[in-house]
Every structure is written in C-alpha cells, then in structure tokens.
Design a protein around this motif. Sequence first.
Motif: not given
Length: 275
Positions: A53-80
């Motif tokens: 289950a941690s595979i899904v949980i950590l994937s969601v947390l990592a995705t949320a981290g990019v959404l919250v902290f990354a600048p607009d220029s870093a909102i790319t699929y490569g960043s996620f």
Amino acid sequence: MSTTTTLAGASRQSYAPAPADAHPPAPGISFAQLCRVELVKMFNTRSGFWLAASIVILSVLATAGVLVFAPDSAITYGSFATAIGMPMAIILPVIAILAVTSEYSQRTGLTTYTLVPSRSRVVAAKAVVTIGIGVVGMLVATAIGALGNLLGATVRDVDAVWRFSAYDLGLTVLANVIGVAMGFTLGVLLRNSPAAIVAYFVYSFVFPNVMGALAFYRESFHDVWPWVDLFYNQTFLYDNRPDAEGWAQLGVTAVIWLVLPLAFGLRRLMRAEVK
C-alpha cells in the motif's frame, strides 16, 4: 464344500487391493499456481499489505509535494515522475528482498520446499512475481503522476507539459526493474532480511559516493567507472537515453552485479539445509 470355497474366493477377490495404476497420480502444482501462491504469501500479512500500500501512498504524497511546493515552471510530468521514482527506488527492492528472505526469517521454507521440492521452481516463481510487482507498481505510480500533472496544470492555470515519451517511460521502468533485481539478488545471496536490506542501502547510497570520489580524484578511473558501477548506469536511465556504448556498459555491469552474484547465491540456496 464347493459353495464355501466359492464364497471364500469371492470374498478374497472383492477385498483384493486395487492395482497401483488404477488411480492416476494427482496433478502437480503448475507454475501459474505457484506464482499465485507466492503473490498471496507476499501480501497476506499486515506488514506485506502495508508495504504494498505504501507504493500508492508515497506516490500520492510525492505528487502532492510537487503540487504544493514546486513553482509553475516545474509543473511538468518529468517533475512528478522524478518525485515518485525516488521512494519507488527504495520500496520495490525491499519487497523483492522480503519475497526471498521471508522463507527463512519466518521459518516457512521447510513447508514450502516440502510441498514443492523443486527449489528452482519456487525461486523462479518468486522472481516472476517480484518483477511483475515492480512493473505494475511503476505503472500505477506513473499513472498517479499523470493525474497530478493534469491537476497541477488545472490548479496553477498553466499548460500541461509532458515531454515524457513512451520510450522514456520504458527506461524509467527498466531502471526500477534493475533495482528490484538487485534486491532479489541480495535476498538470494544473503537469505537474511536485515543483512540484505542494509546491503541494498550500501549499494544505493554508500558505494556510488565512493566510486564518484574515486573517479574525481583519479582521472584514470573516470573512464572505467561506467563499466564497473551498475548503479551509475541504472540512474543514468532516469534522465538520459543511452547510446550503444551506454547499453554495453549497462550489460557488462549487470553481469558483474546481478548475473554472477545471483548464480552464486542460487548455487548456495539449492544446497543449503532448510530449517
């Protein structure tokens, strides 16, 4: 007298044991059934379930981290994909390690190898299941990253930037499969959960720094480095596309770090006493 003899003969005939070939032998366990059993064994415990289950949980947390902290220029699929790939590079090899070592740490090996005496079939089933979990886990993680990219583009009101082809996805999956294979190899080689996990962290975090420092201080070693360091070639797949020489370096280091140790570990496993 003849009647008694006839009855006695009929009685002996009726209770005579059936020929050995009267009942066909029970069918053996197929390889597909063996894989299904190994898959269930990996996740039918509380720790195994939460590790998966941690595979899904950590994937969601990592995705949320990019959404919250990354600048607009870093909102790319490569960043996620990069953010999700980091925890996957740790969890998936640990799952592969425990798939092998749990037979010894939980002392279920005697039961397993009694029901299926062919140890090679058991190990092969474990290998197929762990590689399959690694591929499926990465596909699930990349799907979550794609959703995160779309959500980030919508929330930030920017265009969704992909710049991540199917070939790049294949290289990322291959890099994680190599990590899974390394975890599986260490599990077969050491057959001890703590020792194999520590060895994997040494391979992932300590050894690359030693090799990098050696290449920095000894220029003669710099050209040799890609030919002896599997982790170097594994991480290269995340952000680059190897050329012919790069594939050759990956193949050579895979033989050194995966094929030879796995062959040695399998030889010991086949001869080791099961307790």
